[in-house]
Each structure stands twice: as structure tokens, then as C-alpha cells.
Design a protein around this motif. Sequence first.
Motif, PDB file in Angstrom:
ATOM      1  N   ASN A   1       0.821  -1.351  -0.091  1.00  0.00           N
ATOM      2  CA  ASN A   1      -0.258   0.013   0.303  1.00  0.00           C
ATOM      3  C   ASN A   1       0.827   1.129  -0.032  1.00  0.00           C
ATOM      4  OD1 ASN A   1      -2.623  -1.494  -0.072  1.00  0.00           O
ATOM      5  ND2 ASN A   1      -3.116  -0.468   1.983  1.00  0.00           N
ATOM      6  N   THR A   2       1.946   1.091  -0.999  1.00  0.00           N
ATOM      7  CA  THR A   2       2.582   2.430  -0.780  1.00  0.00           C
ATOM      8  C   THR A   2       3.068   2.815  -2.262  1.00  0.00           C
ATOM      9  OG1 THR A   2       4.281   1.745   0.714  1.00  0.00           O
ATOM     10  CG2 THR A   2       4.978   2.952  -0.266  1.00  0.00           C
ATOM     11  N   LEU A   3       2.620   4.107  -2.192  1.00  0.00           N
ATOM     12  CA  LEU A   3       3.351   4.936  -3.619  1.00  0.00           C
ATOM     13  C   LEU A   3       5.254   5.759  -3.344  1.00  0.00           C
ATOM     14  CD1 LEU A   3       1.894   6.023  -6.396  1.00  0.00           C
ATOM     15  CD2 LEU A   3       1.775   8.344  -4.994  1.00  0.00           C
ATOM     16  N   TYR A   4       5.596   5.115  -4.415  1.00  0.00           N
ATOM     17  CA  TYR A   4       6.883   5.647  -5.240  1.00  0.00           C
ATOM     18  C   TYR A   4       6.959   7.049  -5.970  1.00  0.00           C
ATOM     19  CZ  TYR A   4       7.987   1.258  -2.198  1.00  0.00           C
ATOM     20  OH  TYR A   4       7.590   0.313  -1.165  1.00  0.00           O
ATOM     21  N   LEU A   5       8.119   7.716  -5.962  1.00  0.00           N
ATOM     22  CA  LEU A   5       8.378   8.294  -6.370  1.00  0.00           C
ATOM     23  C   LEU A   5      10.538   8.752  -6.712  1.00  0.00           C
ATOM     24  CD1 LEU A   5       7.507  10.599  -8.701  1.00  0.00           C
ATOM     25  CD2 LEU A   5       8.281  12.618  -7.182  1.00  0.00           C
ATOM     26  N   GLN A   6      10.508   7.599  -7.858  1.00  0.00           N
ATOM     27  CA  GLN A   6      12.309   7.865  -7.562  1.00  0.00           C
ATOM     28  C   GLN A   6      12.716   9.181  -8.981  1.00  0.00           C
ATOM     29  OE1 GLN A   6      14.613   5.068  -6.708  1.00  0.00           O
ATOM     30  NE2 GLN A   6      15.895   6.584  -7.237  1.00  0.00           N
TER      31      GLN A   6
END
Length: 121
Positions: free
Chosen positions: A76-81
Motif C-alpha cells: 500500500n505504498t506509492l513511490y517517487l524515484q
Amino acid sequence: QVQLVESGGGSVQAGGSLRLSCAASGYTYLRAYMAWFRQAPGKEREGVAALDSEGSTTYTDSVKGRFTISKDNAKNTLYLQMNSLKPEDTAMYYCAADRRWWSLLPEYNYWGQGTQVTVSS
């Protein structure tokens, strides 16, 4: 109650990388539309990247080729690399979510508290 909690911000030199995370809870995560925004002092909130429920992505022109939005449904995690960071990327970064698709418009219903990213030259 929907909750979004960002983490991963910090201070880096130009050319460096950071990965932001947004832990989500309180709603049907898999059907949500999600996005990252940023706001620098004295400037309006700007949409950076958005992810629809089918996995399609949208980016603002200034980050294309450098930033990547993704999510881990199991966590349940959103990422921004964020790679090849520039001083102009310095801002408070916010995670946002909604059951409607707003792309990069700041109309999402749910927002996190933000995480600061500072890029020095």
C-alpha cells in the motif's frame, strides 16, 4: 479515515537521487488514483507525476526522464524515484489520492503532510 504519510525527503547535491515513499491506509488502495505534487516557497503547488488505477503514468515536462512514479500494492505504498536532481527540484513534496482521476491537477481529496526535498548546486 484516509491517511497518507510521506517519507524519504532530504538534502542532496545536484545530480543525486532520492526515493520518496507514501504509505497509504483507510481506503481501497488498488482502485485509487494517486499523484505526487510539490510546492516551493512563494510558488503554487505543482503536479509532478500521477498514476491511474490501470498503471498509466503522467509526468510534468520538467521531470520526464528523471522521475518515476510507481506503487507496491502489497505494501500500500506509492513511490517517487527522483534521479539527476536539480536545484529547481527543491520543494515540499506531497502525496495525493482520490477515487477520481485528476491527473496533475491539485483537486485530489486526500493529501499527506509533505516531505522536504532540498537540492544544492
